[in-house]
Design a protein around this motif. Structure first.
Motif, PDB file in Angstrom:
ATOM      1  N   ALA A 160      37.387 -15.653  15.808  1.00  0.00           N
ATOM      2  CA  ALA A 160      37.499 -15.549  14.539  1.00  0.00           C
ATOM      3  C   ALA A 160      38.174 -14.862  13.309  1.00  0.00           C
ATOM      4  N   ASN A 164      43.913 -12.865   6.831  1.00  0.00           N
ATOM      5  CA  ASN A 164      43.879 -13.087   6.266  1.00  0.00           C
ATOM      6  C   ASN A 164      44.260 -13.699   5.040  1.00  0.00           C
ATOM      7  N   ILE A 189      41.408 -19.995   1.211  1.00  0.00           N
ATOM      8  CA  ILE A 189      41.192 -20.289   2.751  1.00  0.00           C
ATOM      9  C   ILE A 189      41.002 -21.420   3.008  1.00  0.00           C
ATOM     10  N   ARG A 222      40.260 -24.828   7.524  1.00  0.00           N
ATOM     11  CA  ARG A 222      40.148 -24.775   9.043  1.00  0.00           C
ATOM     12  C   ARG A 222      39.731 -23.727   9.466  1.00  0.00           C
ATOM     13  N   GLN A 223      39.533 -22.724   8.448  1.00  0.00           N
ATOM     14  CA  GLN A 223      38.748 -20.835   8.949  1.00  0.00           C
ATOM     15  C   GLN A 223      38.385 -20.459   7.850  1.00  0.00           C
ATOM     16  N   TYR A 245      34.623 -21.279  10.312  1.00  0.00           N
ATOM     17  CA  TYR A 245      34.938 -20.119  10.972  1.00  0.00           C
ATOM     18  C   TYR A 245      34.759 -19.277  10.662  1.00  0.00           C
ATOM     19  N   ILE A 283      36.635 -16.427   8.334  1.00  0.00           N
ATOM     20  CA  ILE A 283      37.537 -15.980   7.945  1.00  0.00           C
ATOM     21  C   ILE A 283      37.679 -16.109   7.126  1.00  0.00           C
ATOM     22  N   ALA A 289      46.518 -14.875   9.796  1.00  0.00           N
ATOM     23  CA  ALA A 289      47.382 -16.111   9.396  1.00  0.00           C
ATOM     24  C   ALA A 289      47.680 -16.658   8.228  1.00  0.00           C
ATOM     25  N   ASN A 320      48.903 -21.385  11.420  1.00  0.00           N
ATOM     26  CA  ASN A 320      48.107 -22.008  12.214  1.00  0.00           C
ATOM     27  C   ASN A 320      47.802 -21.699  13.586  1.00  0.00           C
ATOM     28  N   PRO A 346      44.910 -19.710  13.938  1.00  0.00           N
ATOM     29  CA  PRO A 346      43.905 -19.383  14.169  1.00  0.00           C
ATOM     30  C   PRO A 346      43.180 -21.110  14.716  1.00  0.00           C
ATOM     31  N   HIS A 347      43.527 -22.117  14.584  1.00  0.00           N
ATOM     32  CA  HIS A 347      43.299 -23.624  14.624  1.00  0.00           C
ATOM     33  C   HIS A 347      44.008 -23.743  16.433  1.00  0.00           C
TER      34      HIS A 347
END
Length: 672
Positions: free
Chosen positions: A274, A279, A284, A287-288, A291, A293, A318, A331, A333-334
């Motif tokens: 991460a 970003n 945010i 999904r980030q 983790y 971010i 991102a 997306n 980082p996903h």
């Protein structure tokens, strides 16, 4: 409810790149469960020693359906060695050790020689940086010829680039242009130093292992095209400018431990990925954010600021830039946080990210012994403060003749809950189960898996103290996991298993599944409480002695004879100082799973982590990785050329991660 780590608190012993706390759920802490369980046991006991002894020595209540007769205890036939702070590798009397495959060793293409001046393209044909998880794949069943496949976790740019000389750079620092941009070739070199190396190695008639130029040799890097498979592939979560249909991505990063499938492929784990992403968006989503971010315009190495603005570098930003996800890298980082399957026997194969194994900071993955006609079972830990331990059970049974990676695309992902009474249960992370419903914010299976941590929060999993490597006892089926530390434990949370205000040293937990590895209930206990001679306890509840003290268990492997090999990763920020001084440099030990006896087998050079261990099939050659030697060099010392380590080359050389080759002088089995 106790919250050992307060929002905004800084952990003093997190290594560079380790993820800060992002779990704000109200799920129970493993320490709280230990306290409740052990308090009940200790009510009639009068001393701390007895208190801990009762905790450590309890028999697991479930018998094993796959264990058979009582398993033989392995021998530990070597003389334990003392701790060391020297810039060298020490092994017991009667053993030999030498280093091979240091970072930059040429393995493919035009075989470019190692040099700080080597180009980014050269690095794509050289062994990567910061060696980690590793496996030996024999060729034609040979114990003297095979493919050594290893992960490369991260980099120290100052030890990669000639342009770094004379700059005051710490272990995270990198050269940068005056306008804040990065040199493209340096960024290329850094990306190519990540990933995985596949190298053919062979022992000559004198027993010396050497690199063999071979068609199998290749590098998988931070730029290698990869396919996405499983429930998240092809969904809106993975749509990017590079892959508008959400089925492809580029590269794998921060690969720590690994896994080996029952069909003989290699799995690389994506751990602290991460931090590589910037970003700048104000909001945010989980999904980030779940983790680690946060809103920030910088990444760990600022790759998105490469001067050329090339697409392969811009993707590490991102932020929302386009009108839709197919016009930017919101997306990107996903596409990270997965296990990556690599077929070392097919150099033309495309690596595949298996999304049904979950998305988190994978330390690695371990498989239970595959049984014909039964599901495949794999365990994985999420290496961050207060994260979880997971298990995947395949929907289809294992059939040796046809088994392949598609078995990992259908099944059920579970997360562990540890109960006060020593029992435990696996909570399914599947639509409609354990609160994973649209009403609670989980639309479907893909949504659950891309948000694995949030799903585990919802299900009520137990917060653990940084789950690291795991291993399965080949005879009893018991599963072991290292928990490296938790320095955020408060005074009010101290208990017999953690009799200090901060769990600075870690422990190893083990459990027995009920009936089979695919079951949903287990019984757990502790194998060892790491620490010095005052703050440690072995399986019998006794303090570890000078031959066996260790801190921060990380790497773990159980050999075919059942020796439990334990590797340590004391952070370079505290190594050889304060309460960690007594342990010296990082080390590797061997343990008897029946008696709990532990002996120190190896100590490494200055500033490193000992990680990655495997033997050849005959157990007469052992490979062990030494990661980031010299990392304790501070910025001013680096600028002055005053490095604390020059391992493995010696003299005034730049320190390099490398692989140890260990043999016995009498040609016998390692550790016996």
């Amino acid at each position: 409810m106790k919250h050992p780590q307060r929002p905004g608190a800084v952990d003093p012993i997190l290594a560079d790149g380790d993820e800060p706390l992002s779990n704000r759920s109200h799920n129970r802490y493993f320490g709280d469960i230990l306290e409740t369980r052990l308090s009940r046991r200790s009510m009639l006991r009068g001393s701390l020693a007895t208190f801990i002894a009762g905790a450590m020595a309890t028999r697991l209540p479930f018998s094993s359906a796959f264990a058979g007769e009582a398993a033989a205890a392995p021998s530990l036939g070597f003389q334990a060695i003392p701790t060391s702070a020297a810039d060298t590798v020490v092994v017991p009397d009667g053993y030999r050790v030498h280093a091979m495959l240091p970072m930059g060793t040429p393995i493919s293409g035009h075989m470019p020689a190692y040099s700080l001046s080597a180009s980014g393209e050269d690095q794509a044909h050289q062994v990567g940086s910061h060696h980690d998880g590793m496996h030996f794949f024999p060729l034609q069943g040979s114990a003297r010829d095979g493919l050594l496949v290893m992960n490369h976790e991260y980099i120290e740019p100052r030890f990669l680039h000639a342009a770094a000389a004379g700059l005051a750079l710490d272990r995270s620092g990198f050269p940068q242009n005056e306008d804040g941009s990065r040199d493209d070739d340096q960024v290329l070199k850094e990306l190519n130093a990540h990933g995985v190396s596949v190298v053919r190695v062979r022992a000559d008639d004198q027993g010396q292992w050497q690199v063999v130029e071979d068609v199998h040799n290749r590098r998988i890097t931070g730029l290698t095209p990869m396919r996405l498979a499983g429930p998240v592939a092809g969904t809106e979560h993975l749509v990017t400018q590079y892959s508008p249909d959400g089925t492809m991505t580029r590269g794998t990063l921060n690969n720590c431990a690994h896994g080996v499938t029952p069909w003989n492929t290699y799995l690389a784990a994506e751990e602290n990925w991460a931090g590589y992403f910037a970003n700048s968006d104000v909001e945010i989503d989980r999904r980030q954010a779940r983790y680690g971010i946060e809103t920030r315009d910088s990444g760990r190495y600022q790759w998105h600021r490469a001067a050329s603005g090339a697409d392969e570098y811009v993707r590490f930003d991102a932020s929302v830039r386009g009108a839709s996800a197919s016009e930017d890298y919101r997306n990107e980082p996903h596409a990270f946080g997965w296990m990556v399957e690599i077929d070392p026997m097919d150099p033309a194969s495309t690596p595949i990210k298996r999304t049904h194994l979950g998305r988190f900071a994978h330390e690695g993955v371990i498989f239970a012994p595959a049984v014909e006609g039964q599901p495949v079972v794999a365990y994985s830990g999420d290496d961050a403060r207060f994260e979880y331990i997971y298990k995947f059970v395949s929907a289809r049974p294992f059939e040796a003749a046809t088994a392949d990676g598609s078995l990992l695309d259908e099944g059920t992902l579970y997360v562990a809950r540890f109960n006060d009474d020593g029992s435990g249960e696996w909570l399914a992370l599947a639509p409609g189960e354990n609160g994973l419903t649209p009403e609670n914010g989980f639309a479907d299976l893909a949504d659950i898996l891309v948000n694995t941590r949030s799903a585990a929060d919802q299900a009520g999993a137990t917060k653990m103290d940084r789950p690291e490597w795991g291993a399965v006892d080949p005879a009893t089926g018991q599963v072991y996991f290292t928990l490296t530390n938790n320095t955020q434990r408060e005074e009010s949370q101290t208990d017999a298993v953690n009799p200090r205000a901060e769990n600075s040293f870690g422990q190893i937990v083990r459990w027995q599944e009920e009936d089979s590895h695919a079951g949903t209930r287990f019984a757990w206990d502790l194998f060892v409480l790491a620490g010095d001679q005052d703050d440690s306890r072995d399986l019998a509840g006794e303090p570890l002695d000078q031959e066996s003290i260790f801190a921060n268990p990380d790497g773990l492997w159980i050999d075919p004879d059942r020796r439990v090999w334990i590797q340590t990763d004391i952070s370079e920020s505290v190594m050889n100082s304060g309460i960690y001084e007594v342990f010296g440099n990082n080390q590797m030990l061997a343990a008897n799973p029946e008696t709990g006896e532990i002996k120190r087998f190896l100590t490494g050079p200055v500033g490193q982590e000992i990680t990655g261990v495997i033997t050849t099939p005959d157990q007469r050659t052992m490979f062990v990785n030494v990661q980031h030697p010299g990392a304790t060099t501070d910025a001013d010392a680096f600028a002055a050329g005053d490095l604390v380590s020059h391992w493995p080359d010696g003299g005034s050389a730049i320190p390099r991660s490398a692989t140890l080759v260990i043999t016995r002088e009498d040609g016998g089995i390692i550790g016996a």
